[in-house]
Design a protein around this motif. Sequence first.
Motif, PDB file in Angstrom:
ATOM      1  N   LEU A 299      55.539  74.274  35.889  1.00 54.22           N
ATOM      2  CA  LEU A 299      54.474  73.896  36.769  1.00 54.22           C
ATOM      3  C   LEU A 299      53.965  72.450  36.255  1.00 54.22           C
ATOM      4  O   LEU A 299      53.362  72.192  35.159  1.00 54.22           O
ATOM      5  CB  LEU A 299      53.361  74.584  36.777  1.00 54.22           C
ATOM      6  CG  LEU A 299      52.016  74.228  37.300  1.00 54.22           C
ATOM      7  CD1 LEU A 299      52.338  74.017  38.811  1.00 54.22           C
ATOM      8  CD2 LEU A 299      50.884  75.050  37.416  1.00 54.22           C
ATOM      9  N   ARG A 301      51.289  70.047  37.490  1.00 51.95           N
ATOM     10  CA  ARG A 301      50.197  69.903  38.575  1.00 51.95           C
ATOM     11  C   ARG A 301      50.199  68.398  39.008  1.00 51.95           C
ATOM     12  O   ARG A 301      49.521  67.634  38.210  1.00 51.95           O
ATOM     13  CB  ARG A 301      49.054  70.385  38.063  1.00 51.95           C
ATOM     14  CG  ARG A 301      48.922  71.960  37.794  1.00 51.95           C
ATOM     15  CD  ARG A 301      47.420  72.227  37.052  1.00 51.95           C
ATOM     16  NE  ARG A 301      47.132  73.524  37.297  1.00 51.95           N
ATOM     17  CZ  ARG A 301      47.548  74.613  36.424  1.00 51.95           C
ATOM     18  NH1 ARG A 301      47.883  74.278  34.992  1.00 51.95           N
ATOM     19  NH2 ARG A 301      47.231  75.988  36.457  1.00 51.95           N
ATOM     20  N   GLU A 303      48.466  66.795  40.927  1.00 54.33           N
ATOM     21  CA  GLU A 303      47.252  66.227  41.380  1.00 54.33           C
ATOM     22  C   GLU A 303      46.389  65.393  40.546  1.00 54.33           C
ATOM     23  O   GLU A 303      45.836  64.480  40.843  1.00 54.33           O
ATOM     24  CB  GLU A 303      46.138  67.362  42.142  1.00 54.33           C
ATOM     25  CG  GLU A 303      46.218  68.697  41.341  1.00 54.33           C
ATOM     26  CD  GLU A 303      47.201  69.570  41.172  1.00 54.33           C
ATOM     27  OE1 GLU A 303      48.212  69.418  41.978  1.00 54.33           O
ATOM     28  OE2 GLU A 303      47.198  70.614  40.560  1.00 54.33           O
ATOM     29  N   ARG A 337      55.256  70.667  41.495  1.00 55.71           N
ATOM     30  CA  ARG A 337      54.463  71.187  42.648  1.00 55.71           C
ATOM     31  C   ARG A 337      53.754  70.021  43.325  1.00 55.71           C
ATOM     32  O   ARG A 337      53.254  69.141  42.805  1.00 55.71           O
ATOM     33  CB  ARG A 337      53.271  72.084  41.953  1.00 55.71           C
ATOM     34  CG  ARG A 337      52.626  72.620  43.114  1.00 55.71           C
ATOM     35  CD  ARG A 337      51.239  73.646  42.672  1.00 55.71           C
ATOM     36  NE  ARG A 337      50.296  72.815  41.870  1.00 55.71           N
ATOM     37  CZ  ARG A 337      49.145  73.427  41.430  1.00 55.71           C
ATOM     38  NH1 ARG A 337      49.201  74.913  41.248  1.00 55.71           N
ATOM     39  NH2 ARG A 337      48.243  72.931  40.867  1.00 55.71           N
ATOM     40  N   LYS A 345      39.655  70.929  43.079  1.00 60.03           N
ATOM     41  CA  LYS A 345      39.844  69.583  42.946  1.00 60.03           C
ATOM     42  C   LYS A 345      39.701  68.371  43.855  1.00 60.03           C
ATOM     43  O   LYS A 345      40.254  68.725  45.133  1.00 60.03           O
ATOM     44  CB  LYS A 345      41.229  69.492  42.368  1.00 60.03           C
ATOM     45  CG  LYS A 345      41.718  70.455  41.110  1.00 60.03           C
ATOM     46  CD  LYS A 345      43.264  70.432  40.963  1.00 60.03           C
ATOM     47  CE  LYS A 345      43.858  71.822  40.267  1.00 60.03           C
ATOM     48  NZ  LYS A 345      44.531  72.632  41.085  1.00 60.03           N
ATOM     49  N   MET A 434      54.822  78.609  45.399  1.00 58.67           N
ATOM     50  CA  MET A 434      53.751  79.431  44.644  1.00 58.67           C
ATOM     51  C   MET A 434      53.648  80.767  45.638  1.00 58.67           C
ATOM     52  O   MET A 434      53.298  80.637  46.758  1.00 58.67           O
ATOM     53  CB  MET A 434      52.630  78.784  44.198  1.00 58.67           C
ATOM     54  CG  MET A 434      53.018  77.487  43.295  1.00 58.67           C
ATOM     55  SD  MET A 434      51.287  76.963  42.626  1.00 58.67           S
ATOM     56  CE  MET A 434      51.036  78.486  41.768  1.00 58.67           C
ATOM     57  N   GLU A 436      50.650  82.796  45.859  1.00 60.74           N
ATOM     58  CA  GLU A 436      49.044  82.996  45.176  1.00 60.74           C
ATOM     59  C   GLU A 436      48.152  83.603  46.070  1.00 60.74           C
ATOM     60  O   GLU A 436      46.832  83.623  45.863  1.00 60.74           O
ATOM     61  CB  GLU A 436      48.517  81.724  44.438  1.00 60.74           C
ATOM     62  CG  GLU A 436      48.837  80.499  45.352  1.00 60.74           C
ATOM     63  CD  GLU A 436      48.581  79.085  44.822  1.00 60.74           C
ATOM     64  OE1 GLU A 436      48.064  79.064  43.604  1.00 60.74           O
ATOM     65  OE2 GLU A 436      49.079  77.870  45.410  1.00 60.74           O
ATOM     66  N   THR A 458      48.821  83.229  39.276  1.00 62.02           N
ATOM     67  CA  THR A 458      47.935  84.362  39.320  1.00 62.02           C
ATOM     68  C   THR A 458      46.330  83.845  39.065  1.00 62.02           C
ATOM     69  O   THR A 458      45.458  84.691  39.550  1.00 62.02           O
ATOM     70  CB  THR A 458      48.183  85.413  37.916  1.00 62.02           C
ATOM     71  OG1 THR A 458      48.249  84.206  37.011  1.00 62.02           O
ATOM     72  CG2 THR A 458      49.455  85.999  38.058  1.00 62.02           C
ATOM     73  N   ASN A 459      46.101  82.513  38.953  1.00 68.54           N
ATOM     74  CA  ASN A 459      44.798  82.293  38.816  1.00 68.54           C
ATOM     75  C   ASN A 459      44.118  82.190  40.182  1.00 68.54           C
ATOM     76  O   ASN A 459      43.167  82.891  40.235  1.00 68.54           O
ATOM     77  CB  ASN A 459      44.568  80.620  38.511  1.00 68.54           C
ATOM     78  CG  ASN A 459      45.454  80.398  37.119  1.00 68.54           C
ATOM     79  OD1 ASN A 459      45.634  81.353  36.383  1.00 68.54           O
ATOM     80  ND2 ASN A 459      45.607  79.029  36.924  1.00 68.54           N
ATOM     81  N   ASP A 460      44.950  81.818  41.325  1.00 65.75           N
ATOM     82  CA  ASP A 460      44.392  81.995  42.623  1.00 65.75           C
ATOM     83  C   ASP A 460      44.750  83.457  43.116  1.00 65.75           C
ATOM     84  O   ASP A 460      43.883  83.926  44.096  1.00 65.75           O
ATOM     85  CB  ASP A 460      44.928  80.964  43.724  1.00 65.75           C
ATOM     86  CG  ASP A 460      44.244  79.860  43.353  1.00 65.75           C
ATOM     87  OD1 ASP A 460      42.948  79.702  43.391  1.00 65.75           O
ATOM     88  OD2 ASP A 460      44.999  78.774  43.381  1.00 65.75           O
ATOM     89  N   ARG A 470      36.981  82.108  40.721  1.00 63.50           N
ATOM     90  CA  ARG A 470      37.705  81.920  39.428  1.00 63.50           C
ATOM     91  C   ARG A 470      36.697  81.038  38.387  1.00 63.50           C
ATOM     92  O   ARG A 470      36.812  80.786  37.527  1.00 63.50           O
ATOM     93  CB  ARG A 470      38.964  81.357  39.470  1.00 63.50           C
ATOM     94  CG  ARG A 470      39.013  80.097  40.235  1.00 63.50           C
ATOM     95  CD  ARG A 470      40.563  79.964  40.482  1.00 63.50           C
ATOM     96  NE  ARG A 470      41.025  78.845  39.622  1.00 63.50           N
ATOM     97  CZ  ARG A 470      42.455  78.432  39.662  1.00 63.50           C
ATOM     98  NH1 ARG A 470      43.221  78.574  40.448  1.00 63.50           N
ATOM     99  NH2 ARG A 470      42.837  77.385  38.675  1.00 63.50           N
ATOM    100  N   CYS A 507      53.360  80.839  36.817  1.00 57.34           N
ATOM    101  CA  CYS A 507      52.499  79.785  36.230  1.00 57.34           C
ATOM    102  C   CYS A 507      50.998  79.648  36.164  1.00 57.34           C
ATOM    103  O   CYS A 507      50.522  78.938  35.620  1.00 57.34           O
ATOM    104  CB  CYS A 507      53.176  78.562  36.902  1.00 57.34           C
ATOM    105  SG  CYS A 507      52.449  78.437  38.527  1.00 57.34           S
ATOM    106  N   GLY A 508      50.488  80.846  36.591  1.00 56.09           N
ATOM    107  CA  GLY A 508      49.021  81.140  36.359  1.00 56.09           C
ATOM    108  C   GLY A 508      48.752  81.460  34.743  1.00 56.09           C
ATOM    109  O   GLY A 508      49.721  81.833  34.100  1.00 56.09           O
TER     110      GLY A 508
END
Length: 576
Positions: A299, A301, A303, A337, A345, A434, A436, A458-460, A470, A507-508
């Motif tokens: 992953l 990120r 952003e 991603r 964010k 993803m 999620e 998994t975070n989301d 979260r 990737c969480g």
Amino acid sequence: MSKGVHNMFKATAASPGIAIGKALVYTEEELNISKTTVEDIDQEIKRFENAIETTKTQLKDVYEEALEKLGADKAAIFEAHLMVLEDPELTNQVENKIKEEKINAEFALKEVIDGFIAIFESMDDEYMRERAADIRDVGTRMLKNLMGIEIVNLASLSEEVVLVAHDLTPSDTATMNKDKVLGFVTDIGGRTSHTAIMARSLEVPAIVGLKDITSKVKKGDIIVFDGNEGIGYINPSEEILKEFQDKKVKYETYKKELEILKDKPSITIDGRQVEIAGNIGTPKDVEGVLANGGEGIGLYRTEFLYMNRNDMPTEEEQFEAYKKVLEAMGDKPVIIRTLDIGGDKELPYLDLPEEMNPFLGYRAIRICLDRTDIFKTQLRALLRASIYGNLKIMYPMISSIEEVRAANKILDEVKTELDRENVEYSKSFEVGIMIEIPAAAVIGDLLAKEVDFFSIGTNDLIQYTTAVDRMNEKINYLYEPFHPAILRMIKMIIDHAHNAGKWVGMCGEMAGDPKLAPILLGLGLDEFSMSASSILTTRKVITELSYKEMQEMANKAINFPTANEVKEFIEKSIKS
Ligand code: PEP
Ligand code: MG
């Protein structure tokens, strides 16, 4: 009874390792400015002029540092700050106010700055409105200099410190001098908050979500803490200090021992091989992934390329960043991603409206499918970079088939454009999504037909499946990766992918938790992607397990009724 309990602190273990050092309290306090009458006007103006000079020197230093460490783009913000400072309109107004109203420089400055901010904030032009933030920043810096309040510059720390903060912003962590930071402890945040993720990628120990640690610690206090367990002490007794020094030596020895696994495959004792990859936020993070034996990037990120700046990154800037990562990784897979902005964010220059439920709102792929100009620029940069390595593109926050098709349609348009322009790009990169959002998990069988791979976020997924924010430390106790619903959801996703002949990664943050590795392995996960600092520990766990036994264990574990029972069952199974 037990020693030193009164000065103990305990919260979420966010990044492993032992920290021992002097505290540096890093907070943004509200400045308390009152109006006073001054007798000596000349002296007051002199104070104001001195504050301008000090601020100028500081900003020039910060600019130079940022230029060297982060490049011209990120440094530009400090150049803009210098320009505000050099605006005679601002300085003249403050000096006139001091003279005419016979008031203190702090109050005069505050009034002038507030007036400027109000004017800029009410402008129609978006660019001008954004300047209000620069004026606020410079104003605060000048006020602090006037008031003799120390301004901590994380980019130029001169001695080693344990950072004690309410929270750390992406720009704090991006500019800080990592060599001098022994660890972080923060008031807010959970395991998946930005600060926690950054701590793991910087490989500094951290505890987050301590609620009021910034009010308990003073600058120079000695802090010891254990980022594996989430426990620490302020000004510990000799005995506790010694205990932590021993722990530190032990942990460092353990890390050294792990190094022998660096170039080894991630393979179980009965021959099941998985891939252990790293999560990154910037091209600089690749170094840590490779140093820890990462087999790919699971992953990237992107952003962070868009954050901490005043405008969109250009196609060229993005291309350079993606190319750097792809080249550094050689033929190892790199999953990039597409933009996942919104939720936690923000991008000030996109001027997104305030939302009641930002995590359920206008974000990620939803923005990209709406603002196709932004999406296309990123896809063009990705395709152009694709010839420099083993690229895989991944769309975030997919909730339906329509979104995948719409994104792929835009990708096809970009390919046609590049063909027309005779621009080279790889013809064989994979495109995945993803998983999620629970809706995507449920229709995983259908989604799997449309894409090359899944990566479970998994975070989301945990927050959406269990309706637990979260970011909210008040309900942290409900944020539970061992919840049987989560494990069943993961099993469903993996089975959907495998039935369609596709591979599935994760990737969480769950992927990097050594306590969860046995069940994820048993459920059939093909790729685990995590912070660099977790790679070798996870490899060690995998190489000591039998895949067959873990499959049997996993099938039983998902039938236990509570998270605790699942946890106990897994622990018992791997010991026996
Ligand atoms: C996730 O949601 O698990 C994930 C990896 O993405 P992010 O943490 O960036 O939302
Ligand atoms: Mg996510």
